[in-house]
Design an enzyme around this catalytic site. Structure first.
Site, PDB file in Angstrom:
ATOM      1  N   PHE A  59      41.675  42.949  40.711  1.00 30.17           N
ATOM      2  CA  PHE A  59      42.534  42.043  41.102  1.00 30.17           C
ATOM      3  C   PHE A  59      44.029  42.659  41.131  1.00 30.17           C
ATOM      4  CE2 PHE A  59      45.687  38.759  40.472  1.00 30.17           C
ATOM      5  CZ  PHE A  59      45.432  37.582  41.358  1.00 30.17           C
ATOM      6  N   ASP A  97      47.116  49.785  37.495  1.00 28.70           N
ATOM      7  CA  ASP A  97      47.559  48.594  37.770  1.00 28.70           C
ATOM      8  C   ASP A  97      47.390  48.098  35.903  1.00 28.70           C
ATOM      9  OD1 ASP A  97      48.029  45.780  37.542  1.00 28.70           O
ATOM     10  OD2 ASP A  97      46.926  45.572  39.383  1.00 28.70           O
ATOM     11  N   LYS A 142      52.948  41.368  33.251  1.00 26.72           N
ATOM     12  CA  LYS A 142      52.663  40.103  32.302  1.00 26.72           C
ATOM     13  C   LYS A 142      53.225  40.008  30.982  1.00 26.72           C
ATOM     14  CE  LYS A 142      48.546  38.199  34.394  1.00 26.72           C
ATOM     15  NZ  LYS A 142      47.949  38.922  35.373  1.00 26.72           N
TER      16      LYS A 142
HETATM   17  C1  LIG Z   1      48.182  38.922  37.147  1.00 31.82           C
HETATM   18  C2  LIG Z   1      47.838  40.272  37.403  1.00 31.82           C
HETATM   19  C3  LIG Z   1      48.457  40.604  38.867  1.00 31.82           C
HETATM   20  C4  LIG Z   1      49.204  39.775  39.610  1.00 31.82           C
HETATM   21  O1  LIG Z   1      50.660  39.710  38.997  1.00 31.82           O
HETATM   22  P1  LIG Z   1      51.643  38.354  39.251  1.00 31.82           P
HETATM   23  O2  LIG Z   1      52.584  38.356  38.576  1.00 31.82           O
HETATM   24  O3  LIG Z   1      50.798  36.926  39.419  1.00 31.82           O
HETATM   25  O4  LIG Z   1      51.860  38.615  40.574  1.00 31.82           O
HETATM   26  C5  LIG Z   1      48.314  41.987  39.355  1.00 31.82           C
HETATM   27  N1  LIG Z   1      47.318  42.679  38.685  1.00 31.82           N
HETATM   28  C6  LIG Z   1      46.632  42.419  37.757  1.00 31.82           C
HETATM   29  C7  LIG Z   1      45.943  43.213  37.126  1.00 31.82           C
HETATM   30  C8  LIG Z   1      46.943  41.156  37.092  1.00 31.82           C
HETATM   31  O5  LIG Z   1      46.367  40.758  36.014  1.00 31.82           O
END
Ligand SMILES: *Cc1c(COP(=O)(O)O)cnc(C)c1O
Length: 387
Positions: free
Chosen positions: A135, A220, A249
């Site tokens: 994701f 990521d 986050k």
């Molecule tokens: C939450 C998340 C995103 C997206 O972050 P947003 O702040 O909602 O745009 C991207 N990559 C990972 C691994 C995530 O957990």
């Protein structure tokens, strides 16, 4: 109309919201309208790393908002300078770009990798291999990168140039890594995809193959970063440092921002005018982030995160309903035998505990500062439900 009714009337229905309006919160618990208290094992999807309204964080944010709230990226400001220096020294990255979210940090990473390759090798070396189950965000490019087929619907046409490979399958990776590829993008532990960890041997092979072909690795760490897994970056569990790492986050303690970190290879890829964000690097947000950095980078703090994660595992693994627990530190996914995770989450809410799900698993992302009393209360609720 009450709060929930107003939302349901005026706000788009893009979320499957839980019927709780949170009014106030402190430490590791939230209070709903009406006064019911909830222990929080979700921390705003891992954003409130220091819990709710940490005193030092509140002070830093309030002080900054009364001093200078924003002035755009045409100018310099001190919180941005301090934050960038501290994060660079902590991670060993040479430079960074500030955006407003995880998706924006990943957009930046995608653009950076493509331009690195374009500058060096010219056109047609733009593909990015991402992993199935990943994701990466909700913007069109990051949604295209996201390796979940059920999300590739409605919004056609998707952004071109993403190839999806099977995680932990080195043969599949090798077969897809042709001369059109400029980067490999991964989460060391897939969060939204179900708290799925990559294998060490696979990660080793990703880095080996990438280095052979001057293909960049993009990690990521939007969810895994900032101490969530018991290391400042989850890459440390694998002794790896990606060319590009994205964070968001937990890094800012609950205010919106994202950062894309790069090594020397990409240091001069962006030139004036090639990337930007009006709000990116907002000094109020980064002042809060500085407090998070100070606390979370302390080895003793990180050791506590590991200990608390082990404590949760110990308490839950004895339950008959618990088949397996995945994840590291305070990022945990619980596979259940008969019960549905979403039902457990709803029952937990009734009993005063906020929890999350990820695919078929119950997911726990408690605030990193959670104390054992709150842990025991929350684990007690889960224990009652799973009995
Ligand atoms: C939450 C998340 C995103 C997206 O972050 P947003 O702040 O909602 O745009 C991207 N990559 C990972 C691994 C995530 O957990």
């Amino acid at each position: 109309m009450n709060t929930i009714q107003k939302y349901d009337t005026y706000v788009m229905k893009s979320y499957g919201r839980v019927p709780l309006a949170v009014e106030t919160a402190a430490g590791t618990s939230a209070v709903g309208e009406g006064g019911k208290t909830y222990i929080d094992f979700g921390s705003g999807i891992g954003t409130n790393s220091l819990g709710y309204c940490d005193a030092d964080w509140v002070n830093a944010v309030c002080k900054q908002v009364q001093t200078l709230q924003h002035n755009s990226n045409y100018y310099y400001n001190k919180p941005g300078a301090e934050f960038a220096e501290k994060l660079a020294k902590l991670t060993g990255y040479t430079n960074m770009f500030f955006g407003n979210s995880g998706a924006e940090a990943n957009e930046c990473a995608i653009k950076l990798a493509r331009k690195y390759s374009f500058d060096k090798y010219g056109k047609n070396r733009h593909n990015i291999i991402a992993l199935k189950g990943s994701f990466h965000g909700r913007t069109l490019a990051t949604l295209s990168a996201t390796g979940q087929a059920d999300m590739h619907n409605y919004f056609f046409p998707f952004v071109q140039g993403f190839i999806h490979a099977e995680p932990n399958d080195t043969a599949d990776l090798a077969a897809k890594l042709d001369d059109s590829v400029c980067a490999i993008m991964l989460e060391y532990i897939q969060g939204e995809g179900g708290v799925v960890e990559l294998e060490k041997a696979y990660v080793d092979e990703v880095y080996r193959l990438a280095a052979e072909k001057d293909v960049l690795v993009i990690a990521d760490e939007v969810q895994t970063g900032a101490g969530r897994t018991g290391k400042f970056l989850a890459g440390e569990h694998f002794n790896k440092k990606a060319d590009i790492t994205t964070m968001a986050k937990g890094l800012f303690g609950g205010l919106p921002a994202g950062v894309c970190l790069a090594n020397e290879k990409c240091a001069d890829v962006f030139t004036a005018g090639t990337h930007g964000s009006t709000f990116g690097g907002n000094p109020v947000v980064l002042s809060g982030g500085l407090v998070v950095l100070d606390k979370v980078s302390d080895p003793a703090f990180l050791a506590e995160v590991v200990k608390k994660g082990e404590y949760i595992r110990e308490k839950l693994s004895g339950l008959d309903e618990v088949v397996a627990i995945s994840g590291k530190g305070l990022m945990l996914g619980i596979t259940l035998k008969n019960k549905k995770a979403v039902d457990v989450m709803k029952a937990a809410l009734e009993k005063g505990l906020l929890a999350l799900t990820a695919k078929e698993k119950l997911r726990l992302l408690p605030p990193l500062v959670i104390d054992y009393k709150s842990l025991d209360l929350g684990l007690g609720v889960i224990g009652e439900i799973l009995l």
